[in-house]
Design a protein around this motif. Structure first.
Motif, PDB file in Angstrom:
ATOM      1  N   VAL A 134       0.858  -1.304  -0.057  1.00  0.00           N
ATOM      2  CA  VAL A 134       0.062  -0.191   0.091  1.00  0.00           C
ATOM      3  C   VAL A 134       0.651   1.041   0.050  1.00  0.00           C
ATOM      4  N   MET A 135       0.561   2.186  -0.444  1.00  0.00           N
ATOM      5  CA  MET A 135       1.008   3.616  -0.650  1.00  0.00           C
ATOM      6  C   MET A 135      -0.160   4.561  -0.390  1.00  0.00           C
ATOM      7  N   GLY A 136       0.396   4.919   0.790  1.00  0.00           N
ATOM      8  CA  GLY A 136      -0.154   6.194   1.180  1.00  0.00           C
ATOM      9  C   GLY A 136      -0.214   7.515   0.500  1.00  0.00           C
ATOM     10  N   HIS A 137      -1.056   8.159   0.715  1.00  0.00           N
ATOM     11  CA  HIS A 137      -1.532   9.784   0.031  1.00  0.00           C
ATOM     12  C   HIS A 137      -1.743  10.610   0.555  1.00  0.00           C
ATOM     13  N   ILE A 138      -1.239  11.554   1.584  1.00  0.00           N
ATOM     14  CA  ILE A 138      -1.447  12.789   1.943  1.00  0.00           C
ATOM     15  C   ILE A 138      -0.947  14.166   1.687  1.00  0.00           C
ATOM     16  N   GLY A 139      -1.518  15.332   2.612  1.00  0.00           N
ATOM     17  CA  GLY A 139      -1.200  16.918   2.065  1.00  0.00           C
ATOM     18  C   GLY A 139      -2.812  16.696   1.255  1.00  0.00           C
ATOM     19  N   LEU A 140      -2.607  17.523   0.329  1.00  0.00           N
ATOM     20  CA  LEU A 140      -3.563  18.130  -1.091  1.00  0.00           C
ATOM     21  C   LEU A 140      -4.075  16.270  -1.536  1.00  0.00           C
ATOM     22  N   THR A 141      -5.182  15.991  -1.069  1.00  0.00           N
ATOM     23  CA  THR A 141      -6.128  14.360  -0.823  1.00  0.00           C
ATOM     24  C   THR A 141      -7.555  15.010  -2.483  1.00  0.00           C
ATOM     25  N   PRO A 142      -7.322  14.985  -3.380  1.00  0.00           N
ATOM     26  CA  PRO A 142      -8.025  15.186  -4.891  1.00  0.00           C
ATOM     27  C   PRO A 142      -9.640  14.880  -4.223  1.00  0.00           C
ATOM     28  N   GLN A 143      -9.335  13.532  -3.751  1.00  0.00           N
ATOM     29  CA  GLN A 143     -10.821  12.982  -3.571  1.00  0.00           C
ATOM     30  C   GLN A 143     -12.022  13.846  -2.029  1.00  0.00           C
ATOM     31  N   SER A 144     -10.766  14.295  -1.526  1.00  0.00           N
ATOM     32  CA  SER A 144     -11.563  15.646  -0.295  1.00  0.00           C
ATOM     33  C   SER A 144     -11.192  16.568  -0.218  1.00  0.00           C
ATOM     34  N   SER A 145     -11.073  16.848  -1.472  1.00  0.00           N
ATOM     35  CA  SER A 145     -11.014  18.259  -2.223  1.00  0.00           C
ATOM     36  C   SER A 145     -12.268  19.580  -1.929  1.00  0.00           C
ATOM     37  N   GLY A 146     -13.291  18.448  -1.288  1.00  0.00           N
ATOM     38  CA  GLY A 146     -14.487  19.593  -1.026  1.00  0.00           C
ATOM     39  C   GLY A 146     -14.307  19.847   0.418  1.00  0.00           C
ATOM     40  N   VAL A 147     -13.400  19.349   0.855  1.00  0.00           N
ATOM     41  CA  VAL A 147     -13.922  19.309   2.486  1.00  0.00           C
ATOM     42  C   VAL A 147     -12.415  20.603   2.619  1.00  0.00           C
ATOM     43  N   LEU A 148     -11.475  20.080   1.958  1.00  0.00           N
ATOM     44  CA  LEU A 148     -10.261  20.689   1.861  1.00  0.00           C
ATOM     45  C   LEU A 148     -10.810  22.155   1.429  1.00  0.00           C
ATOM     46  N   GLY A 149     -12.065  22.956   0.857  1.00  0.00           N
ATOM     47  CA  GLY A 149     -12.247  24.157   0.226  1.00  0.00           C
ATOM     48  C   GLY A 149     -12.036  23.809  -1.351  1.00  0.00           C
ATOM     49  N   GLY A 150     -11.385  23.211  -1.744  1.00  0.00           N
ATOM     50  CA  GLY A 150     -11.254  23.615  -3.470  1.00  0.00           C
ATOM     51  C   GLY A 150      -9.415  22.296  -3.450  1.00  0.00           C
ATOM     52  N   PHE A 151      -8.987  22.334  -4.731  1.00  0.00           N
ATOM     53  CA  PHE A 151      -7.639  21.959  -4.890  1.00  0.00           C
ATOM     54  C   PHE A 151      -6.350  22.824  -4.076  1.00  0.00           C
ATOM     55  N   LYS A 152      -6.061  22.904  -2.565  1.00  0.00           N
ATOM     56  CA  LYS A 152      -5.545  23.907  -2.390  1.00  0.00           C
ATOM     57  C   LYS A 152      -4.058  23.050  -1.698  1.00  0.00           C
ATOM     58  N   ALA A 153      -3.362  24.012  -2.271  1.00  0.00           N
ATOM     59  CA  ALA A 153      -2.254  23.478  -0.631  1.00  0.00           C
ATOM     60  C   ALA A 153      -2.473  23.335   0.805  1.00  0.00           C
ATOM     61  N   GLN A 154      -1.650  22.598   1.164  1.00  0.00           N
ATOM     62  CA  GLN A 154      -2.068  21.875   2.453  1.00  0.00           C
ATOM     63  C   GLN A 154      -0.199  22.309   2.876  1.00  0.00           C
ATOM     64  N   GLY A 155      -0.766  22.135   4.510  1.00  0.00           N
ATOM     65  CA  GLY A 155       1.093  22.590   5.334  1.00  0.00           C
ATOM     66  C   GLY A 155       1.302  23.563   4.661  1.00  0.00           C
ATOM     67  N   ARG A 156       1.178  24.864   4.574  1.00  0.00           N
ATOM     68  CA  ARG A 156       1.834  25.839   5.084  1.00  0.00           C
ATOM     69  C   ARG A 156       1.577  26.809   5.563  1.00  0.00           C
ATOM     70  N   ASP A 157       0.602  26.569   6.766  1.00  0.00           N
ATOM     71  CA  ASP A 157       0.834  26.593   7.961  1.00  0.00           C
ATOM     72  C   ASP A 157       1.402  25.927   9.695  1.00  0.00           C
ATOM     73  N   VAL A 158       1.851  26.432  10.392  1.00  0.00           N
ATOM     74  CA  VAL A 158       2.276  25.285  11.384  1.00  0.00           C
ATOM     75  C   VAL A 158       0.980  24.488  11.435  1.00  0.00           C
ATOM     76  N   GLY A 159       0.019  24.877  12.242  1.00  0.00           N
ATOM     77  CA  GLY A 159      -0.947  24.132  11.997  1.00  0.00           C
ATOM     78  C   GLY A 159      -1.388  22.942  11.402  1.00  0.00           C
ATOM     79  N   SER A 160      -1.161  23.643   9.424  1.00  0.00           N
ATOM     80  CA  SER A 160      -2.014  22.000   9.239  1.00  0.00           C
ATOM     81  C   SER A 160      -0.498  21.682   8.655  1.00  0.00           C
ATOM     82  N   ALA A 161       0.845  22.320   9.058  1.00  0.00           N
ATOM     83  CA  ALA A 161       1.856  21.286   8.781  1.00  0.00           C
ATOM     84  C   ALA A 161       2.296  20.155   9.743  1.00  0.00           C
ATOM     85  N   ARG A 162       1.560  20.721  11.450  1.00  0.00           N
ATOM     86  CA  ARG A 162       1.424  19.985  11.983  1.00  0.00           C
ATOM     87  C   ARG A 162       0.332  18.550  11.429  1.00  0.00           C
ATOM     88  N   GLY A 163      -0.953  18.493  11.010  1.00  0.00           N
ATOM     89  CA  GLY A 163      -1.467  18.013  10.528  1.00  0.00           C
ATOM     90  C   GLY A 163      -1.029  16.361   8.815  1.00  0.00           C
TER      91      GLY A 163
END
Ligand code: KIV
Length: 280
Positions: A134-163
């Motif tokens: 199995v390969m994992g896929h994290i950060g911007l995950t296109p299947q959850s783009s609705g929850v992420l508010g679109g095809f948006k870069a992730q981990g750009r602030d410390v809180g999001s990077a921690r996630g």
């Protein structure tokens, strides 16, 4: 020769880069293999790149398996990754294992990929315990783009990077053999690449143990939008459109076909004339 999982671990240890792309059909897979690609992902991005959907949600298991089969026929000696589409692993660990098994049995893939970190930890564990890579896929995950508010870069602030870090640790701990990180800042990717013992691959996330790019983007075929991280290596859309335009013109002007593009009759003109006479 086709690589094995040990080759990918070795490449990480020896700091050799892994180059991979997405492919969805026989010719692209065959060109990728001829070019020496290390891996091919049959991503559910096929929904957007090939099937013309606005996102990946409508893509089915049948779509993915049929495209994986075509890719395997085109690239028999390349590591092929099947992508679990939305709805094929969300319900339960058992559903995730059943879907992964189908990819292996019906499409002869080498491993499967699924999106998510902490929230899919038990799915990854169940698939890995079933003896499937199995390969994992994290950060911007296109299947959850609705929850992420679109095809948006992730981990750009410390809180999001921690996630993102928590997701990566969960994926490794659950037994994934590698992880794909999408659209996070390069400093975070570098940290993960050094921290994790499994290979960390990047798409739009800067240097890592290897790079993935969507073939439709790098070939200039996908025209709806181009993410910032894409480098275009060709403009296939222009080449194809120009070729089609030229063909349309030649057909309309009676320039195609010419004598070079036909099968000449084997019997004489007289024999054919008699035949045509019979049916007059
Ligand atoms: O489906 C896909 O091609 C993917 C990439 C966006 C990483 O998952």
């Amino acid at each position: 020769m086709k690589k094995s999982v040990n080759d990918f671990y070795k490449m990480k240890r020896e700091k050799q880069q892994v180059a991979w792309i997405t492919a969805y059909d026989y010719p692209t897979a065959s060109f990728a293999e001829q070019a020496g690609m290390d891996m091919i992902l049959v991503g559910d991005s096929l929904g957007m790149v090939v099937l013309g959907y606005k996102g990946t949600i409508p893509v089915t298991m049948e779509d993915c398996i049929s495209h994986c089969q075509a890719v395997r026929r085109g690239a028999p000696n390349t590591w092929v990754i099947g992508d679990l589409p939305f709805g094929s692993y969300q319900l339960s660990d058992q559903q995730a294992v059943e879907s992964a098994v189908r990819f292996l049995k019906e499409a002869d893939v080498d491993c499967i990929k699924l999106e998510g970190g902490v929230r899919v930890r038990s799915r990854i564990k169940a698939i890995a315990e079933a003896g499937i890579l199995v390969m994992g896929h994290i950060g911007l995950t296109p299947q959850s783009s609705g929850v992420l508010g679109g095809f948006k870069a992730q981990g750009r602030d410390v809180g999001s990077a921690r996630g993102v870090i928590e997701d990566a640790l969960a994926v490794e701990e659950a037994g994934a053999f590698s992880i794909l990180v999408e659209a996070v800042p390069p400093n975070l990717t570098k940290f993960l690449t050094e921290k994790l013992s499994i290979p960390v691959y990047s798409i739009g996330a800067g240097p890592a143990d290897g790079q993935l790019i969507i073939s439709g983007d790098m070939l200039g075929k996908f025209q709806a939008f181009t993410p910032k991280f894409v480098k275009k290596y060709a403009n296939v859309a222009e080449v194809e459109t120009n070729a089609f335009r030229e063909y349309v013109r030649e057909v309309r002007e009676g320039l195609f076909p010419t004598a070079d593009h036909v099968y000449n009759a084997l019997d004489s003109d007289e024999d054919f004339a008699k035949l045509f006479q019979e049916y007059k």
